[in-house]
Write a protein that holds these residues in place. Structure first.
Motif, PDB file in Angstrom:
ATOM      1  N   GLY A 160     -12.232 -47.394  82.502  1.00 37.81           N
ATOM      2  CA  GLY A 160     -11.991 -48.729  81.988  1.00 37.81           C
ATOM      3  C   GLY A 160     -13.138 -49.205  81.131  1.00 37.81           C
ATOM      4  O   GLY A 160     -14.297 -48.872  81.380  1.00 37.81           O
ATOM      5  N   ILE A 161     -12.823 -49.987  80.110  1.00 36.82           N
ATOM      6  CA  ILE A 161     -13.852 -50.602  79.275  1.00 36.82           C
ATOM      7  C   ILE A 161     -13.583 -52.102  79.193  1.00 36.82           C
ATOM      8  O   ILE A 161     -12.432 -52.543  79.225  1.00 36.82           O
ATOM      9  CB  ILE A 161     -13.914 -49.987  77.854  1.00 36.82           C
ATOM     10  CG1 ILE A 161     -12.578 -50.161  77.120  1.00 36.82           C
ATOM     11  CG2 ILE A 161     -14.327 -48.529  77.912  1.00 36.82           C
ATOM     12  CD1 ILE A 161     -12.645 -49.762  75.647  1.00 36.82           C
ATOM     13  N   SER A 162     -14.657 -52.875  79.140  1.00 35.84           N
ATOM     14  CA  SER A 162     -14.528 -54.331  79.040  1.00 35.84           C
ATOM     15  C   SER A 162     -15.708 -54.874  78.252  1.00 35.84           C
ATOM     16  O   SER A 162     -16.675 -54.160  77.959  1.00 35.84           O
ATOM     17  CB  SER A 162     -14.460 -54.965  80.431  1.00 35.84           C
ATOM     18  OG  SER A 162     -15.565 -54.595  81.221  1.00 35.84           O
ATOM     19  N   GLU A 163     -15.623 -56.162  77.927  1.00 37.14           N
ATOM     20  CA  GLU A 163     -16.655 -56.824  77.138  1.00 37.14           C
ATOM     21  C   GLU A 163     -17.254 -57.996  77.906  1.00 37.14           C
ATOM     22  O   GLU A 163     -16.573 -58.642  78.704  1.00 37.14           O
ATOM     23  CB  GLU A 163     -16.067 -57.365  75.834  1.00 37.14           C
ATOM     24  CG  GLU A 163     -15.572 -56.330  74.856  1.00 37.14           C
ATOM     25  CD  GLU A 163     -15.068 -56.979  73.581  1.00 37.14           C
ATOM     26  OE1 GLU A 163     -15.879 -57.249  72.681  1.00 37.14           O
ATOM     27  OE2 GLU A 163     -13.848 -57.241  73.491  1.00 37.14           O
ATOM     28  N   THR A 166     -16.696 -59.257  81.722  1.00 38.90           N
ATOM     29  CA  THR A 166     -15.433 -59.758  82.269  1.00 38.90           C
ATOM     30  C   THR A 166     -14.867 -58.844  83.355  1.00 38.90           C
ATOM     31  O   THR A 166     -14.056 -59.281  84.168  1.00 38.90           O
ATOM     32  CB  THR A 166     -14.373 -59.889  81.175  1.00 38.90           C
ATOM     33  OG1 THR A 166     -14.136 -58.598  80.597  1.00 38.90           O
ATOM     34  CG2 THR A 166     -14.825 -60.850  80.088  1.00 38.90           C
ATOM     35  N   GLU A 167     -15.260 -57.579  83.355  1.00 43.01           N
ATOM     36  CA  GLU A 167     -14.777 -56.558  84.287  1.00 43.01           C
ATOM     37  C   GLU A 167     -13.314 -56.213  84.071  1.00 43.01           C
ATOM     38  O   GLU A 167     -12.779 -55.316  84.711  1.00 43.01           O
ATOM     39  CB  GLU A 167     -14.977 -56.968  85.754  1.00 43.01           C
ATOM     40  CG  GLU A 167     -16.422 -57.237  86.125  1.00 43.01           C
ATOM     41  CD  GLU A 167     -16.555 -57.692  87.569  1.00 43.01           C
ATOM     42  OE1 GLU A 167     -15.933 -57.068  88.457  1.00 43.01           O
ATOM     43  OE2 GLU A 167     -17.279 -58.667  87.809  1.00 43.01           O
ATOM     44  N   LEU A 168     -12.628 -56.919  83.201  1.00 40.62           N
ATOM     45  CA  LEU A 168     -11.216 -56.660  82.932  1.00 40.62           C
ATOM     46  C   LEU A 168     -11.062 -56.306  81.458  1.00 40.62           C
ATOM     47  O   LEU A 168     -11.585 -56.993  80.588  1.00 40.62           O
ATOM     48  CB  LEU A 168     -10.372 -57.892  83.266  1.00 40.62           C
ATOM     49  CG  LEU A 168      -8.859 -57.728  83.098  1.00 40.62           C
ATOM     50  CD1 LEU A 168      -8.315 -56.760  84.130  1.00 40.62           C
ATOM     51  CD2 LEU A 168      -8.164 -59.080  83.224  1.00 40.62           C
ATOM     52  N   GLY A 169     -10.359 -55.234  81.190  1.00 38.65           N
ATOM     53  CA  GLY A 169     -10.148 -54.829  79.798  1.00 38.65           C
ATOM     54  C   GLY A 169      -8.970 -53.893  79.706  1.00 38.65           C
ATOM     55  O   GLY A 169      -7.840 -54.264  79.960  1.00 38.65           O
ATOM     56  N   ARG A 170      -9.256 -52.641  79.392  1.00 38.31           N
ATOM     57  CA  ARG A 170      -8.192 -51.650  79.274  1.00 38.31           C
ATOM     58  C   ARG A 170      -8.688 -50.301  79.757  1.00 38.31           C
ATOM     59  O   ARG A 170      -9.900 -50.041  79.778  1.00 38.31           O
ATOM     60  CB  ARG A 170      -7.695 -51.558  77.838  1.00 38.31           C
ATOM     61  CG  ARG A 170      -8.796 -51.427  76.817  1.00 38.31           C
ATOM     62  CD  ARG A 170      -8.308 -51.881  75.437  1.00 38.31           C
ATOM     63  NE  ARG A 170      -9.405 -52.281  74.581  1.00 38.31           N
ATOM     64  CZ  ARG A 170      -9.780 -51.621  73.472  1.00 38.31           C
ATOM     65  NH1 ARG A 170      -9.149 -50.532  73.110  1.00 38.31           N
ATOM     66  NH2 ARG A 170     -10.766 -52.064  72.734  1.00 38.31           N
ATOM     67  N   PRO A 653     -15.514 -63.261  86.757  1.00 38.39           N
ATOM     68  CA  PRO A 653     -14.193 -63.250  87.373  1.00 38.39           C
ATOM     69  C   PRO A 653     -14.241 -63.418  88.885  1.00 38.39           C
ATOM     70  O   PRO A 653     -13.208 -63.478  89.536  1.00 38.39           O
ATOM     71  CB  PRO A 653     -13.668 -61.856  87.014  1.00 38.39           C
ATOM     72  CG  PRO A 653     -14.900 -61.012  86.996  1.00 38.39           C
ATOM     73  CD  PRO A 653     -16.025 -61.895  86.507  1.00 38.39           C
ATOM     74  N   ARG A 654     -15.453 -63.498  89.462  1.00 40.89           N
ATOM     75  CA  ARG A 654     -15.587 -63.532  90.923  1.00 40.89           C
ATOM     76  C   ARG A 654     -15.992 -64.909  91.438  1.00 40.89           C
ATOM     77  O   ARG A 654     -15.373 -65.430  92.362  1.00 40.89           O
ATOM     78  CB  ARG A 654     -16.594 -62.467  91.368  1.00 40.89           C
ATOM     79  CG  ARG A 654     -16.157 -61.061  90.960  1.00 40.89           C
ATOM     80  CD  ARG A 654     -17.162 -60.007  91.342  1.00 40.89           C
ATOM     81  NE  ARG A 654     -16.763 -58.716  90.812  1.00 40.89           N
ATOM     82  CZ  ARG A 654     -16.610 -57.612  91.543  1.00 40.89           C
ATOM     83  NH1 ARG A 654     -16.799 -57.651  92.844  1.00 40.89           N
ATOM     84  NH2 ARG A 654     -16.253 -56.476  90.981  1.00 40.89           N
ATOM     85  N   ALA A 685     -21.953 -63.045  79.599  1.00 40.00           N
ATOM     86  CA  ALA A 685     -21.992 -62.256  80.826  1.00 40.00           C
ATOM     87  C   ALA A 685     -20.979 -62.780  81.825  1.00 40.00           C
ATOM     88  O   ALA A 685     -20.404 -63.859  81.671  1.00 40.00           O
ATOM     89  CB  ALA A 685     -23.396 -62.287  81.428  1.00 40.00           C
ATOM     90  N   GLY A 686     -20.785 -61.971  82.887  1.00 38.67           N
ATOM     91  CA  GLY A 686     -19.906 -62.356  83.979  1.00 38.67           C
ATOM     92  C   GLY A 686     -20.670 -62.426  85.282  1.00 38.67           C
ATOM     93  O   GLY A 686     -21.608 -63.207  85.425  1.00 38.67           O
TER      94      GLY A 686
END
Length: 724
Positions: A160-163, A166-170, A653-654, A685-686
């Motif tokens: 998985g990759i994200s920006e 966010t920890e969520l991407g594709r 996201p947490r 950042a997340g």
């Protein structure tokens, strides 16, 4: 003259921090009633992160905090030292996975890399191949890899990759031999999913949309199967509450399914933060068919926290009626927890680390720890019920096990400690030998040669003995003068295991005391330790930290004006409540991306899934427990609070950014100590995952410089230069 003016400006920008700051936060109050208890919430409006007034206030706060932190003398020196030490390792390797064909997959980063890159090699001595570089994937964009999964045969790898944290991407899928990406990309996903034994099918659990601040994004999610080379739109949903309403799948549960090649069973998992597994099973062939005949394997009442398999048996760890856990075994053909046999009984002075459980061709390996800081390796041969302790090549504070599969004897053991870097060994069962097989480069740290580690047991408020780890320079004078940094967590049964972290050791290297209180809520002394700091027992968590701080002052290690406390995420409860209960005891508090408004947690996207750990406002006893652990609601006007640095990640996201924002706003309005209260939101950042290497160093330097400044450490005080 320019130098004098610069130094004068520096002096003004640092000394004025305690007396002035940005304007107060906008306040629109709300009132809630929890089972007859009325609670005023003066900054409810800050929960609307899209409100222009809220956004403006957060921006100004962040700019002011950034200016303040950057102006602290010594901060840049810390960053420079961290970068210099980091350059001593030509390569740093983490997250090793070994496929059936002995192909190694891992992250590697060099000093010049801001993000770890994905590599592979065939065997330990094979030629290294760069598979994916997130820094060059799309020019102008900053990605990070948020998880990867090699197929069992090593022919493919998904990741998985994200920006921007966010920890969520594709999720992308690569053919390892050609290093070419398959055309399809799985959207709204994090990590690499899990491969089925056919090495062609990937199980994954996507979010419903990409808005991480939307409550609906992670409610009623559905596990899907993707076959390599086919359109994602054709992916089959195999496990969800919609498909199986009779299984009791809650909207906040993460339903996940896969196939175990050893037992030839399909498993359906209901994930939340609950330690106790909720798992169903069915024949493997049924997973791709409609109406899977799921049967219960483990219920939360069984208190099972992990399991592994071979061809005939399921081995699991349980804490039911067993505070320090025991190992059980049951046949895969007729799995029944009620008739399972005890394989390894509970040990009086040690707790099983259920994350380190590996089954190989030869038998079962597991790790036990004493007080969370002394690790031992055990082995149960196939067909035996006797656990043998294996003699390690060196004392270990922590152990990590890596295996290949249940048909191979391969086992790798990585060990380390507070002042000892990680060392990786291959274990040979026939000779019981540990052979060094380093993947990371070796490095020397002579500046830490005179650091000593002291492991203590400290009586808490109720007489319970709490482990306390100290790291400091040999010959430390106990004259109450040492600045002390206490770092804690205390949730989810996560143990603060001994870990070699050179940036944090700089605190001790400069003459301070680095202290880790192993408070209740963690897993250092087994599951009973976790339960003793959870929901209605949560006050033990911060009372343990307070007791450890009092011990350090009573025994002259330090003094109240010298203690800084730090914790992140769920550790925000620990830090927030310790400083609100005993503001006189601490000089500095630094909650990072912390849970600080616990009673409103369920109103945030990641809140419902955390109910098993912290509780719900729908039950009276748990609602009152949430109020008790809520640092925001324990702030009192007119109180002298410690200097405080509160941080948030806008893409977190947490812990949603409004939790620390509300706490910072109310703290600034309540504080009368004259000490600075800084609130910094990182908009790039997340929750800390995916941060660049330099950003990690800068964040650590922020907390250390702020703490050393406010504990009056030499080298971090404003230069007293008169204006001319």
């Amino acid at each position: 003259m320019k130098t004098i003016l610069f130094l004068t400006a520096l002096l003004v920008s640092t000394t004025a921090l305690a007396q002035s700051g940005p304007a107060a936060a906008p306040s629109v109050s709300a009132t809630d009633t929890y089972f007859g208890v009325k609670v005023e919430d003066p900054y409810r409006n800050l929960e609307n992160l899209q409100d222009p007034a809220v956004a403006s206030w957060m921006k100004v706060q962040s700019e002011y905090a950034r200016q303040t932190l950057d102006a602290i003398p010594g901060r840049q020196g810390l960053i420079d030292k961290m970068v210099e030490m980091d350059k001593r390792k030509a390569a740093r390797v983490t997250d090793l996975r070994v496929a059936d064909n002995d192909r190694y997959f891992y992250y590697k980063s060099r000093p010049q890399d801001q993000q770890p890159k994905l590599y592979c090699r065939d065997g330990y001595k094979g030629q290294e191949v760069l598979l994916f570089d997130p820094e060059t994937y799309e020019p102008g964009k900053v990605y990070n890899i948020n998880g990867f999964s090699p197929s069992l045969d090593g022919s493919k790898v998904s990741f998985g990759i994200s920006e921007k944290g966010t920890e969520l991407g594709r999720t992308l899928i690569m053919d390892v031999k050609t290093r070419k990406l398959y055309p399809e990309q799985i959207p709204l996903n994090r990590g690499g999913g899990d491969w089925l034994p056919d090495n062609q099918t990937l199980a994954y659990l996507p979010f419903n949309n990409g808005d991480l601040k939307d409550m609906a994004a992670r409610q009623n999610t559905q596990c899907r199967l993707h076959r390599v080379g086919t359109p994602v739109a054709q992916d089959q949903i195999v496990f969800s509450s919609q498909l199986y309403p009779k299984l009791g799948i809650k909207p906040s549960d993460y339903p996940y399914a896969g196939i175990d090649r050893d037992t030839k069973l399909a498993y359906g998992f209901l994930y939340s933060v609950d330690r106790y597994m909720n798992v169903f099973y069915a024949p493997a062939a049924a997973l791709t068919k409609p109406n899977i005949p799921w049967k219960p394997l483990f219920r939360p009442s069984d208190e099972v926290t992990n399991f592994v398999t071979d061809e005939q048996n399921i081995y699991f760890v349980t804490s039911r009626n067993t505070p320090r856990q025991k190992l059980m075994r049951m046949p895969a053909a007729r799995p029944d927890v009620a008739t399972a046999e005890v394989l390894v009984p509970e040990a009086a002075g040690e707790s099983i680390n259920d994350e380190q459980l590996k089954f190989t061709k030869d038998g079962l390996y597991f790790v036990r720890t004493k007080n969370g800081v002394e690790a031992k390796l055990y082995f149960v041969p196939r067909g035996s019920k006797t656990a043998q302790e294996l003699k390690l090549p060196q004392p270990a504070g922590r152990l990590e096990l890596t295996g290949k599969n249940a048909q191979s004897s391969d086992l790798w053991v990585t060990m380390g400690g507070w002042t000892t870097d990680r060392q990786r060994y291959r274990y040979t069962p026939a000779s019981r030998q540990f052979t060094p097989e380093p993947l990371s480069s070796e490095a020397q740290y002579p500046e830490f040669a005179d650091l000593v580690v002291e492991e203590l047991m400290v009586p808490s408020h109720d007489g319970v003995q709490v482990p306390l780890s100290l790291v400091y320079k040999k010959g430390l004078k106990r004259d109450k003068s040492a600045p002390t940094l206490m770092v804690g967590y205390g949730a989810y049964s996560r143990a603060m295991e001994p870990t070699f972290m050179p940036p944090f050791l700089l605190w001790a290297q400069q003459g301070g005391v680095l202290a880790v209180p192993h408070v209740r809520g963690g897993g250092e002394l087994g599951e009973a330790w976790h339960k003793a700091g959870q929901k209605t027992t949560k006050p033990n968590t911060w009372k343990d930290l307070i007791a450890c701080a009092e011990y350090l002052t009573k025994n002259n290690y330090t003094a109240p004006g010298k203690i800084a406390i730090n914790g992140g995420s769920a550790g925000g409860i620990l830090i927030g409540r310790a400083m609100t209960e005993r503001p006189d005891l601490f000089a500095v508090a630094i909650p990072e991306v912390g849970c600080l408004n616990a009673v409103r947690m369920e109103n945030s996207p990641n809140g419902p899934v955390n109910v098993p750990e912290f509780g719900t406002i729908a039950k009276e006893d748990e609602a009152k427990a949430l109020l008790e652990m809520d640092a925001y609601h324990h702030l009192k006007s007119g109180t002298q609070y410690p200097a405080t640095l509160v941080t948030a990640g806008f893409n977190d996201p947490r812990v949603i950014a409004w939790q620390p924002a509300k706490f910072a706003a109310r703290l600034q309005a309540s504080n009368t100590s004259g000490k600075p209260v800084l609130f910094f939101t990182d908009y790039e950042a997340g929750h800390g995952m995916g941060d660049s290497r330099l950003k990690q160093f800068e964040s650590i330097a922020d907390l250390m410089a702020f703490g050393l400044w406010q504990t009056n450490a030499p080298g971090f005080q404003p230069n007293k230069v008169a204006a001319k």
